[in-house]
Write a protein that holds these residues in place. Structure first.
Motif, mmCIF file in Angstrom:
data_model
loop_
_atom_site.group_PDB
_atom_site.id
_atom_site.type_symbol
_atom_site.label_atom_id
_atom_site.label_comp_id
_atom_site.label_asym_id
_atom_site.label_seq_id
_atom_site.Cartn_x
_atom_site.Cartn_y
_atom_site.Cartn_z
ATOM 1 N N THR A 102 0.843 -1.190 0.000
ATOM 2 C CA THR A 102 0.000 0.000 0.000
ATOM 3 C C THR A 102 0.881 1.243 0.000
ATOM 4 O O THR A 102 2.024 1.203 0.426
ATOM 5 N N VAL A 103 0.314 2.297 -0.515
ATOM 6 C CA VAL A 103 0.977 3.585 -0.409
ATOM 7 C C VAL A 103 -0.039 4.544 0.217
ATOM 8 O O VAL A 103 -1.220 4.530 -0.133
ATOM 9 N N GLY A 104 0.435 5.285 1.190
ATOM 10 C CA GLY A 104 -0.496 6.128 1.932
ATOM 11 C C GLY A 104 0.119 7.452 2.330
ATOM 12 O O GLY A 104 1.316 7.681 2.169
ATOM 13 N N ILE A 105 -0.737 8.336 2.811
ATOM 14 C CA ILE A 105 -0.287 9.632 3.311
ATOM 15 C C ILE A 105 -0.942 9.842 4.673
ATOM 16 O O ILE A 105 -2.137 9.551 4.841
ATOM 17 N N ARG A 106 -0.158 10.281 5.638
ATOM 18 C CA ARG A 106 -0.713 10.618 6.954
ATOM 19 C C ARG A 106 -0.539 12.110 7.180
ATOM 20 O O ARG A 106 0.526 12.658 6.894
ATOM 21 N N LEU A 107 -1.578 12.736 7.666
ATOM 22 C CA LEU A 107 -1.415 14.147 8.018
ATOM 23 C C LEU A 107 -2.078 14.458 9.345
ATOM 24 O O LEU A 107 -2.999 13.764 9.774
ATOM 25 N N ASN A 108 -1.583 15.491 9.966
ATOM 26 C CA ASN A 108 -2.152 15.983 11.209
ATOM 27 C C ASN A 108 -2.505 17.452 11.065
ATOM 28 O O ASN A 108 -1.761 18.211 10.461
ATOM 29 N N LYS A 109 -3.668 17.796 11.601
ATOM 30 C CA LYS A 109 -4.100 19.194 11.541
ATOM 31 C C LYS A 109 -4.543 19.649 12.922
ATOM 32 O O LYS A 109 -5.317 18.958 13.579
ATOM 33 N N ARG A 110 -4.050 20.797 13.336
ATOM 34 C CA ARG A 110 -4.441 21.346 14.635
ATOM 35 C C ARG A 110 -5.566 22.371 14.464
ATOM 36 O O ARG A 110 -5.762 22.881 13.369
ATOM 37 N N PRO A 111 -6.273 22.662 15.583
ATOM 38 C CA PRO A 111 -7.508 23.456 15.476
ATOM 39 C C PRO A 111 -7.336 24.872 14.938
ATOM 40 O O PRO A 111 -8.303 25.513 14.562
ATOM 41 N N GLY A 112 -6.117 25.387 14.930
ATOM 42 C CA GLY A 112 -5.959 26.742 14.413
ATOM 43 C C GLY A 112 -4.773 27.399 15.059
ATOM 44 O O GLY A 112 -3.981 26.759 15.750
ATOM 45 N N MET A 113 -4.648 28.703 14.815
ATOM 46 C CA MET A 113 -3.524 29.435 15.392
ATOM 47 C C MET A 113 -3.767 29.601 16.879
ATOM 48 O O MET A 113 -4.855 29.952 17.298
ATOM 49 N N PHE A 114 -2.745 29.363 17.665
ATOM 50 C CA PHE A 114 -2.856 29.648 19.089
ATOM 51 C C PHE A 114 -2.203 30.995 19.330
ATOM 52 O O PHE A 114 -0.995 31.131 19.203
ATOM 53 N N GLY A 115 -2.996 31.962 19.621
ATOM 54 C CA GLY A 115 -2.467 33.323 19.703
ATOM 55 C C GLY A 115 -2.224 33.817 18.293
ATOM 56 O O GLY A 115 -2.572 33.159 17.322
ATOM 57 N N SER A 116 -1.611 34.976 18.179
ATOM 58 C CA SER A 116 -1.437 35.537 16.843
ATOM 59 C C SER A 116 0.003 35.423 16.369
ATOM 60 O O SER A 116 0.361 35.874 15.309
ATOM 61 N N ASP A 117 0.854 34.779 17.192
ATOM 62 C CA ASP A 117 2.256 34.693 16.817
ATOM 63 C C ASP A 117 2.584 33.363 16.146
ATOM 64 O O ASP A 117 3.711 33.114 15.769
ATOM 65 N N GLY A 118 1.584 32.518 16.019
ATOM 66 C CA GLY A 118 1.795 31.166 15.532
ATOM 67 C C GLY A 118 2.366 31.103 14.127
ATOM 68 O O GLY A 118 3.477 30.654 13.906
ATOM 69 N N GLN A 119 1.592 31.513 13.143
ATOM 70 C CA GLN A 119 2.073 31.444 11.777
ATOM 71 C C GLN A 119 1.781 32.764 11.086
ATOM 72 O O GLN A 119 1.540 33.760 11.727
ATOM 73 N N GLY A 120 1.763 32.724 9.786
ATOM 74 C CA GLY A 120 1.445 33.950 9.074
ATOM 75 C C GLY A 120 2.725 34.634 8.684
ATOM 76 O O GLY A 120 3.811 34.139 8.913
ATOM 77 N N ARG A 121 2.566 35.759 8.097
ATOM 78 C CA ARG A 121 3.722 36.430 7.516
ATOM 79 C C ARG A 121 4.609 37.074 8.561
ATOM 80 O O ARG A 121 4.213 37.319 9.653
#
Lengths: 259, 149
Positions: free
Chosen positions: B130-149
């Motif tokens: 089999t060939v597969g892909i696993r991914l994880n997703k978190r509920p969103g940004m925690f605070g405003s310093d998480g991601q983004g530009r």
């Protein structure tokens, strides 16, 4: 006498005939077809006024033609009005109704459409306050409705095929920094070593779609940040991104070597 | 099809949804709708819900592309307190199929998901590879310093 009147004057007696013809008369269909064909440029003209709202022109012409047929069927010359002052609002109304109702890919109850509009209305406010996209629970609290209804409304938004309604709800302000941000994203695209010929495929996209893809995948911005910069709703960004990725997938064959 | 390790034994306290479909592009909308629905019910923020929906779209499209004709696509969604994990897998048409990670599609997945990895399972005991892909997703940004530009 206006130019339009002269252009269509030969049809006026036919309208009289059609209004008075017996519904079972075999000549009725031919007469109707002649009228529809004759007045078709009017429907086409009205359809063109609604282009650039996210619906293909062909579809708009079709809807406008339905409006034209309705106008021909319902026109009553004995009331003394001229055909245009009756037909133009009838056709325009039909196209407007198309945007309001038929933008939904399946029949969605009125209540859910209203819910979609209410949710969309508070999302950007909340995003401004929170500095991130809101959660369903936060939307529910703001609207004073149960979370279950918000979930229902979000699901209904999925059924919304066309972007026309969001388009009308969007302020479309755009921001001065967008160009700068796209420039940064472009440098990142340049840096990324992709064996696919991504650039020419991106170049085929409409400018706004291309910009949104660049900002999301090469500019590291969230949908909410993009929505704010571009001046459209987060849900609209989401929809445009989904559509664009689908298109890119069909255009980018993984086996295509780098040019 | 061999059981992926996480399905051996218990479901580990996670809220789990497992769906098996034909590996057909026509069924991908159903799978992405499940992903979006689970994320919305877990109160992910709207960006995260939409990201997960698009990521599942991308994962499934990638796998359907390499799947053997009339073989299944299996998708397991596990809802945990701080993330949703998605495992998708197919039986590839060619045994030596690999999911390439130097594509635009992979960059899309890396942007949309918090973690993403390819999982190749060799065929053992007469089971198909089999060939597969696993991914994880978190509920969103925690605070405003998480991601983004």
């Amino acid at each position: 006498m206006t130019r339009a009147d002269t252009e269509y004057s030969h049809l006026v007696p036919l309208l009289d005939q059609y209004a008075n013809i017996d519904p079972t008369d075999p000549r009725r269909e031919a007469l109707r077809a002649k009228l529809v064909t004759g007045y078709l440029p009017v429907a086409q003209h009205i359809a063109r006024r609604f282009v650039n709202r996210g619906e293909p022109l062909d579809d708009l012409v079709q809807v406008a033609t339905v409006g034209l047929i309705n106008a021909i069927d319902r026109f009553a010359p004995e009331r003394g009005n001229d055909f245009f002052s009756f037909a133009v609002p009838t056709i325009t109304g039909e196209v407007r109704r198309h945007f309001r109702d038929l933008g939904w890919s399946m029949r969605v109850p009125r209540r859910l459409k209203d819910l979609h509009v209410s949710i969309n209305g508070v999302v950007s406010d909340l995003a401004q306050q929170l500095g991130r996209a809101p959660k369903p629970s936060e939307i529910a609290a703001r609207l004073g409705i149960p979370v279950s209804e918000v979930l229902e409304g979000l699901e209904a938004s999925e059924a919304y095929r066309s972007s026309s309604l969001d388009e009308m709800l969007s302020s479309e302000k755009g921001s001065a920094t967008v160009g700068e941000l796209v420039g940064e994203a472009d440098a990142e695209l340049e840096r990324v070593d992709s064996r696919q010929a991504l650039r020419p495929v991106l170049a085929e996209l409409a400018p706004r779609e291309r910009m949104i893809v660049m900002l999301r995948f090469f500019g590291n911005m969230t949908q909410t940040q993009i929505a704010d910069e571009v001046g459209i709703s987060q849900m609209h960004v989401s929809r445009l991104l989904t559509q664009t990725l689908e298109r890119l997938r069909t255009r980018l064959d993984p086996e295509t070597p780098v040019i | 099809m061999s059981e992926p390790p996480h399905l051996n034994g218990s479901f580990d306290g996670a809220s789990t949804v497992e769906v098996r479909t034909s590996a057909s592009a026509a069924l991908i909308p159903t799978l992405r709708m499940i992903a979006a629905d689970l994320a919305a019910r877990a109160d992910f923020d709207l960006d995260a819900i939409s990201d997960l929906r698009m990521a599942v779209d991308e994962v499934c499209a990638t796998l359907v592309d390499v799947a053997a004709p009339s073989s299944p696509l299996r998708c397991v969604f596990q809802v945990r307190p701080e993330r949703i994990q998605v495992d998708a897998e197919v039986q590839p048409a060619q045994a030596d199929t690999v999911v390439s990670t130097d594509t635009f599609g992979w960059r899309v997945l890396q942007t949309l998901a918090d973690e993403v990895e390819v999982r190749h399972e060799a065929g053992i005991d007469g089971n198909r590879a089999t060939v597969g892909i696993r991914l994880n997703k978190r509920p969103g940004m925690f605070g405003s310093d998480g991601q983004g530009r």
